[in-house]
Design a protein around this motif. Structure first.
Motif, mmCIF file in Angstrom:
data_model
loop_
_atom_site.group_PDB
_atom_site.id
_atom_site.type_symbol
_atom_site.label_atom_id
_atom_site.label_comp_id
_atom_site.label_asym_id
_atom_site.label_seq_id
_atom_site.Cartn_x
_atom_site.Cartn_y
_atom_site.Cartn_z
ATOM 1 N N SER A 16 0.999 -1.333 -0.234
ATOM 2 C CA SER A 16 -0.295 0.427 -0.124
ATOM 3 C C SER A 16 0.666 1.434 -0.101
ATOM 4 C CB SER A 16 -1.187 0.272 1.118
ATOM 5 O OG SER A 16 -0.239 0.349 2.190
ATOM 6 N N GLY A 17 1.950 1.203 0.425
ATOM 7 C CA GLY A 17 2.983 2.155 0.367
ATOM 8 C C GLY A 17 2.347 3.416 1.720
ATOM 9 N N SER A 18 2.264 3.159 2.665
ATOM 10 C CA SER A 18 1.441 3.751 3.716
ATOM 11 C C SER A 18 1.033 3.208 5.041
ATOM 12 C CB SER A 18 0.101 4.110 3.585
ATOM 13 O OG SER A 18 -0.481 4.797 4.874
ATOM 14 N N PHE A 19 2.333 3.891 6.241
ATOM 15 C CA PHE A 19 1.849 3.346 7.394
ATOM 16 C C PHE A 19 0.527 3.481 7.695
ATOM 17 C CE2 PHE A 19 6.337 3.189 7.136
ATOM 18 C CZ PHE A 19 7.129 2.204 7.586
ATOM 19 N N SER A 20 0.158 4.628 7.696
ATOM 20 C CA SER A 20 -1.260 4.887 8.796
ATOM 21 C C SER A 20 -2.688 4.284 7.810
ATOM 22 C CB SER A 20 -1.616 6.703 8.149
ATOM 23 O OG SER A 20 -1.540 7.022 6.946
ATOM 24 N N ALA A 21 -2.332 3.585 6.692
ATOM 25 C CA ALA A 21 -3.621 3.207 6.357
ATOM 26 C C ALA A 21 -3.655 1.155 6.500
ATOM 27 C CB ALA A 21 -3.236 2.978 4.599
#
Length: 303
Positions: A16-21
């Motif tokens: 996803s390329g996203s820690f928050s997601a």
């Protein structure tokens, strides 16, 4: 450290390329996910990600680990399905994507029956009229109308869409009723910009017919089409299911019944994988069963 949990977190961050997601998906915080990745890096003794304030990228070691992690996680799910809790009712979270209208009218009303059948199952339904990236958005599967050109997805046909010309009775009483496709050129037509635009195709008694329509309103939202048809703005070429209730009530009429628009398939799609999680397979099988019984979208008996 829970190695399997850490590999799951790393795999989803990489995809996803996203820690928050990923934190939102897992019901935790961004720092907690970051600590899992850091612990995995310490355990393996390598750096897995290049991180900046705006982006992240896999290192060479990270790319190698992602390939291995995918195989490990698939093997874990396969083992769970074959032994122990996998023999019981499928459980866990399944994230489903669908368009706004179809999800509201055809998936959401069936969720209760699905959850009653599988008490250990949880469902997250994401509604979006755009074409989403299943991997990036963390979706296990999606329901899509039309052909699926993406070779990275597996597609299973679960129904069909039949499109019909419709308008409100109030509009037709005011502007008259078309008797053949060519008559549509004289009407205010509502254009769905992502579904063939202003060129409408039909198959009629004398063969294929095409008509270029015009109108004062166009949109990329099926929900907006529904509302303006009900408001008497004009004629639309819509899925038969979109205004099903209004057709039954008689406030909206089907036009040109002797001319049929091409059918479009409905697919359940999921990322290409060697192994499909039992919970996701259970949801797809459920939708196949449900849609087969609905005459409006059933693929059975449709020409």
């Amino acid at each position: 450290m829970d190695l399997i949990a850490a590999l799951r977190a790393f795999s989803r961050v990489a995809e996803s390329g996203s820690f928050s997601a990923v934190a939102r998906e897992m019901g935790t915080t961004q720092p907690a996910v970051s600590r899992q990745i850091a612990a995995l890096e310490d355990y393996l003794g390598v750096r897995l990600l290049h991180r900046t304030t705006r982006s992240l990228a896999l290192t060479e070691d990270g790319r190698d680990l992602l390939a291995h992690a995918t195989r490990v996680l698939e093997a874990v799910e396969e083992t769970e399905a074959a032994v122990g809790r996998g023999r019981a009712s499928p459980g866990g979270l399944v994230r489903i994507g669908a368009s706004v209208s179809f999800g509201r009218l055809y998936i959401a009303p069936r969720i209760g029956t699905l959850l009653d059948r599988y008490p250990d199952l949880r469902v997250e339904l994401s509604l979006n009229d755009g074409v989403v990236d299943l991997v990036h958005d963390g979706l296990d599967m999606a329901v899509r109308v039309g052909e699926v050109p993406d070779s990275a997805l597996v597609a299973r046909r679960i129904g069909v869409v039949r499109r019909i010309c419709v308008a409100s009775r109030e509009y037709l009483d005011r502007r008259g009723r078309p008797t053949r496709p060519a008559d549509l050129a004289e009407h205010n037509c509502i254009v769905m910009v992502r579904r063939g635009g202003a060129d409408w195709a039909f198959d009629g008694p004398e063969g294929p017919e095409h008509v270029h329509v015009t109108g004062r309103f166009q949109t990329d939202s099926a929900e907006a089409v529904r509302q303006v048809v009900l408001a008497g703005l004009g004629i639309a070429l819509t899925p038969a299911w979109l205004l099903r209730d209004a057709l039954v009530a008689g406030t909206v009429e089907e036009l040109l019944p002797d001319w049929r628009a091409p059918l479009s398939p409905i697919h359940a799609v999921y990322p290409t994988r060697r192994y499909l999680a039992p919970r996701t397979r259970a949801v797809i099988d459920f939708l196949v069963e449900e849609f087969r019984l609905d005459p409006v979208i059933s693929a059975y008996g449709q020409a």
